[in-house]
Design a protein around this motif. Structure first.
Motif, PDB file in Angstrom:
ATOM      1  N   LYS A   5     -40.934  34.462 -20.745  1.00  0.00           N
ATOM      2  CA  LYS A   5     -41.565  33.400 -18.694  1.00  0.00           C
ATOM      3  C   LYS A   5     -42.751  32.720 -19.239  1.00  0.00           C
ATOM      4  O   LYS A   5     -43.013  31.508 -18.865  1.00  0.00           O
ATOM      5  N   THR A   6     -43.517  34.024 -20.070  1.00  0.00           N
ATOM      6  CA  THR A   6     -45.168  33.581 -20.240  1.00  0.00           C
ATOM      7  C   THR A   6     -45.249  32.495 -21.580  1.00  0.00           C
ATOM      8  O   THR A   6     -46.021  31.944 -20.629  1.00  0.00           O
ATOM      9  N   LEU A  65     -44.675  29.208 -18.985  1.00  0.00           N
ATOM     10  CA  LEU A  65     -45.883  29.093 -18.007  1.00  0.00           C
ATOM     11  C   LEU A  65     -46.841  28.111 -18.968  1.00  0.00           C
ATOM     12  O   LEU A  65     -47.536  27.317 -18.349  1.00  0.00           O
ATOM     13  N   VAL A  87     -46.434  28.807  -8.994  1.00  0.00           N
ATOM     14  CA  VAL A  87     -45.545  29.131  -9.889  1.00  0.00           C
ATOM     15  C   VAL A  87     -45.828  30.561 -10.721  1.00  0.00           C
ATOM     16  O   VAL A  87     -47.187  31.225 -11.066  1.00  0.00           O
ATOM     17  N   PHE A  98     -50.838  28.929 -11.305  1.00  0.00           N
ATOM     18  CA  PHE A  98     -50.371  29.542 -11.719  1.00  0.00           C
ATOM     19  C   PHE A  98     -50.524  31.597 -12.457  1.00  0.00           C
ATOM     20  O   PHE A  98     -51.831  31.549 -12.710  1.00  0.00           O
ATOM     21  N   ASP A 106     -49.163  34.767 -14.117  1.00  0.00           N
ATOM     22  CA  ASP A 106     -48.416  35.495 -15.035  1.00  0.00           C
ATOM     23  C   ASP A 106     -49.151  37.135 -14.244  1.00  0.00           C
ATOM     24  O   ASP A 106     -49.699  37.790 -14.486  1.00  0.00           O
ATOM     25  N   VAL A 135     -44.591  34.384 -12.519  1.00  0.00           N
ATOM     26  CA  VAL A 135     -44.233  34.791 -13.436  1.00  0.00           C
ATOM     27  C   VAL A 135     -44.089  36.516 -13.098  1.00  0.00           C
ATOM     28  O   VAL A 135     -44.461  37.245 -12.767  1.00  0.00           O
TER      29      VAL A 135
END
Ligand code: ATP
Length: 365
Positions: A42-43, A46, A188, A156, A158, A190
């Motif tokens: 995932k990271t 991103l 977005v 974004f 995380d 995560v």
């Protein structure tokens, strides 16, 4: 505001492939969740979208423009790493204004934008307070303010709420979602937390071992998982998966589960024998007379519902039923599944089979 599209994105670290040929589109204004277990990529995905990691191959488009080789600073996105990363010696106003100062925005315009954002975040009254003494929630809001003030095309994030305790986390999740709805900027996000993803996301992409398993709106993923992995990852407790090794003859049209006829899709593309039946706990019903027999192993009281764990010939099954139904541990009963709400999987490929009910799986699979 931005549409973000990735095509066949891949990242290798030496011999190890962290992300394999991923493709999906994030529409303008969506709150989009990248969901999966630790280490699924995932990271890395991103970071490639943000320009912090160079893809091994594949393309990234922001508003139709290929940005794969552009640096992070040229992509006009805000990466919210950790909302607590503030300058402790500055007050709230100067923390939020900081990115504008480095862009050479005028004092008057900076003041206007900082005050507008403070209103949006509900922190107008603490603008001149040093951040050092603020509560956790206010620090989160200031951190967000600093990301928002640049008016980037997309945000974004995380695991931004990862370090918070459960109650505060839920509160901030609601606040983040409400803020997104007011601003409408593509976000977005995560997370490894499926509840957070379903609660907050307009769309979810589920990743596992660097592979996109499925993407779509939360309810489609929950109701019609495209793979056994998604079936097991979403839901608490997750979808029950019952294996029927060799019990389904090749060419059979109906899986006869002790009286409950479950249509086996004619198009069993690639299916090589063993099938698995996926059924959510809320679609398992205890009926004393039903032919599919099960023994009650345990019950867990959850207020309006209870989770009953049962042993069947195909392994353990969990049912979510109203708590006022009396169930005794050790007793034998029958189970009935809602045939409309089951998904059949080909065990060898792990993929859902097409049927009248679950054609959506293929649309998003
Ligand atoms: P987590 O939630 O644990 O961060 P993740 O899904 O975000 O998980 P990634 O951080 O994208 O996963 O990592 C995917 C895999 O790639 C992991 O196995 C990780 O160890 C590996 N990886 C990530 N960055 C590097 C790197 N710079 N060098 C080598 N391997 C890396």
């Amino acid at each position: 505001m931005a549409q973000i599209r990735i095509e066949n994105l891949r990242k290798d670290f030496g011999d190890f492939t962290a992300v394999q040929s991923s493709s999906f589109t994030i529409e303008d204004g969506e709150f989009f969740m990248l969901l999966g277990p630790s280490g699924c990529g995932k990271t890395t995905t991103l970071r490639m979208m943000a320009g912090l990691e160079l893809p091994t191959s594949g393309e990234i488009y922001i508003d139709g423009e290929e940005v794969g080789t552009r640096r992070a600073s040229q992509r006009d996105i805000a990466f919210v790493f950790q909302m607590f990363a503030l300058y402790p010696h500055m007050n709230v106003r100067r923390n939020i204004a900081y990115p504008l100062r480095s862009q050479g925005v005028s004092r008057a315009e900076t003041k206007r934008r900082v005050e507008e954002i403070a209103r949006l975040l509900g922190i107008e009254d603490i603008l001149d307070t040093p951040v050092g003494g603020l509560s956790g929630g206010d620090r989160q809001r200031v951190g967000l303010g600093r990301a928002i003030v640049r008016e980037p095309k997309a945000f974004f994030m995380d695991e931004p709420l990862g370090a918070l305790d459960a109650e505060f986390r839920e509160h901030m999740a609601e606040e983040l979602r409400a803020l997104h709805d007011r601003m409408g900027a593509t976000t977005v996000y995560v997370t490894h937390d499926q509840l957070e993803a379903m609660q907050m996301g307009d769309k979810i992409v589920v990743m596992n071992h660097g592979v996109v398993e499925q993407f779509g709106v939360p309810q489609d993923l929950y109701d019609w998982p495209a793979t056994l992995f998604v079936a097991g990852f979403l839901g608490s407790p997750p979808m029950n998966v019952l294996r029927f090794d060799g019990a389904v003859a090749q060419g059979a049209e109906v899986l006869d589960l002790a009286g409950a006829a479950i249509a086996v899709p004619a198009a069993r593309e690639g299916a090589r024998g063993a099938l698995a039946l996926g059924v959510r706990p809320e679609h398992v019903h205890l009926e004393a007379e039903a032919g599919y027999r099960a023994q009650v192993l345990a019950t867990e009281y959850l207020g309006t519902t209870q989770i009953v764990t049962l042993r069947t010939a195909q392994g353990e099954v969990k049912a979510r039923i109203p708590s006022d139904i009396h169930v005794r541990e050790g007793e034998t009963t029958g189970l009935r599944f809602d045939a409309r709400n089951v998904t059949l999987f080909d065990v060898a490929s792990g993929r859902a089979l097409r049927s009248a009910g679950n054609e959506k799986v293929l649309a998003h699979g």
